[in-house]
Design a protein around this motif. Structure first.
Motif, short mmCIF file in Angstrom:
data_model
loop_
_atom_site.label_atom_id
_atom_site.label_comp_id
_atom_site.label_asym_id
_atom_site.label_seq_id
_atom_site.Cartn_x
_atom_site.Cartn_y
_atom_site.Cartn_z
N HIS A 9 -6.40 4.66 -0.16
CA HIS A 9 -7.82 4.89 0.09
C HIS A 9 -8.62 3.60 -0.13
O HIS A 9 -8.29 2.79 -0.99
N ARG A 10 -9.66 3.46 0.65
CA ARG A 10 -10.49 2.26 0.54
C ARG A 10 -11.37 2.30 -0.70
O ARG A 10 -11.68 1.26 -1.30
N GLU A 34 -2.87 9.60 4.06
CA GLU A 34 -4.24 9.07 4.15
C GLU A 34 -4.45 8.25 5.42
O GLU A 34 -3.50 7.68 5.97
N ASP A 35 -5.69 8.19 5.85
CA ASP A 35 -6.08 7.35 6.99
C ASP A 35 -6.11 5.89 6.50
O ASP A 35 -6.90 5.53 5.63
N VAL A 36 -5.24 5.07 7.05
CA VAL A 36 -5.18 3.66 6.63
C VAL A 36 -5.69 2.72 7.72
O VAL A 36 -5.39 1.52 7.70
N ILE A 77 2.14 -4.48 3.73
CA ILE A 77 3.18 -3.51 4.02
C ILE A 77 2.69 -2.16 3.53
O ILE A 77 2.19 -2.04 2.40
N ILE A 78 2.80 -1.14 4.38
CA ILE A 78 2.44 0.22 4.01
C ILE A 78 3.71 1.05 3.88
O ILE A 78 4.45 1.21 4.85
N TYR A 79 3.97 1.54 2.69
CA TYR A 79 5.08 2.47 2.47
C TYR A 79 4.55 3.89 2.57
O TYR A 79 3.61 4.26 1.85
N THR A 80 5.13 4.68 3.46
CA THR A 80 4.66 6.04 3.72
C THR A 80 5.71 7.05 3.27
O THR A 80 6.91 6.87 3.52
N ILE A 119 0.84 -1.20 0.00
CA ILE A 119 0.00 0.00 0.00
C ILE A 119 0.87 1.24 0.00
O ILE A 119 1.79 1.38 0.82
N ALA A 120 0.59 2.14 -0.93
CA ALA A 120 1.32 3.40 -1.05
C ALA A 120 0.54 4.50 -0.33
O ALA A 120 -0.62 4.76 -0.66
N ARG A 121 1.18 5.16 0.63
CA ARG A 121 0.50 6.16 1.46
C ARG A 121 1.30 7.45 1.51
O ARG A 121 2.53 7.43 1.56
N TYR A 122 0.57 8.57 1.52
CA TYR A 122 1.19 9.86 1.85
C TYR A 122 0.75 10.27 3.25
O TYR A 122 1.48 10.14 4.21
#
Length: 249
Positions: free
Chosen positions: A76-77, A16-18, A31-34, A11-14
């Motif tokens: 985002h969901r 966002e609410d995860v 795995i969440i990459y922020t 998951i690619a995140r800046y």
């Protein structure tokens, strides 16, 4: 990863609410990459390349111990290009339907002509099936085609061979499944090269992100004129399937 799982969500995140991820998809390894979050376990220095920098970082980090199947996701969901809640789509997927497929509805696809000459009008360089002029207008098709052609020539062809295709078709929204064999068919140096290009890219990440939407399927072994998969083709019909492969739920 301590042990290589069969399936993995990346998951690619800046910012966002995860919180929805462990709530609705917590039984899948993920795995969440922020971006730009030094407190994050998987931090990426700088907000570049949209979601693509995170996807590439995962491949580079885990090239020698990739899961059999990886799904690459936005943070985002639900969004305009998902056609429903992404967790419901994932839970109904036939993961082995193909070695690669995009998760967006089939009508969300665009075309670019990469063999145009400078004097031809913008409207001839590309178009989208949804005709979303709010997303691409003015000289956008022309600029997108020129940047994509330049990317193919400089960063794709040295690794994948062949020549620049006359036309490329891609599904909007880079969220997709890839089998390990498709990823490993390209050397890790390709993914590192593209990651470095995204990081040092002289133009806005909107444009570099759009370029990647027209590249992922080719990198992962599909024809430049990507086969448009209807949602029922990748879910065994469990989510329904209209003529555009789109069903909201």
């Amino acid at each position: 990863m301590d042990a290589t799982p069969e399936k993995m969500l990346v998951i690619a995140r800046y910012d966002e609410d995860v919180s929805w991820v462990p709530l609705y998809l917590g039984d899948f390894p993920f795995i969440i990459y922020t971006k730009d979050d030094h407190d994050s376990l998987h931090n990426i220095e700088g907000n570049f390349g949209s979601e693509n920098s995170a996807f590439l970082k995962f491949i580079i980090d885990h090239y020698d111990n990739l899961p059999e199947y990886t799904i690459f996701l936005h943070a985002h969901r639900e969004s305009w290009h998902t056609g429903g809640k992404i967790d419901k789509i994932i839970r109904n997927l036939d993961w082995d339907a193909r070695g690669y497929f995009n998760l967006s509805p089939s009508r969300m696809h665009c075309y670019l002509r990469l063999n145009m000459t400078e004097d031809q009008e913008d409207r001839h360089w590309g178009w989208c099936a949804t005709q979303d002029k709010a997303k691409l207008d003015g000289n956008a098709y022309k600029r997108q085609a020129q940047l994509t052609r330049e990317f193919y020539e400089t960063h794709m062809l040295p690794y994948v061979g062949g020549s620049v295709p006359s036309m490329v078709r891609a599904t909007c929204g880079a969220q997709f499944l890839a089998h390990r064999s498709r990823i490993l068919a390209r050397p890790v140096s390709l993914y590192q090269d593209i990651y470095d290009w995204l990081r040092d890219c002289p133009y806005d990440r909107y444009w570099s992100g759009r370029v990647m939407e027209y590249a992922w399927h080719v990198i992962l072994g599909e024809d430049p004129m990507e086969e448009i998969m209807k949602r029922c083709n990748i879910t065994g019909g469990r989510l329904g399937c209209d003529e555009f492969g789109l069903k909201y739920y």
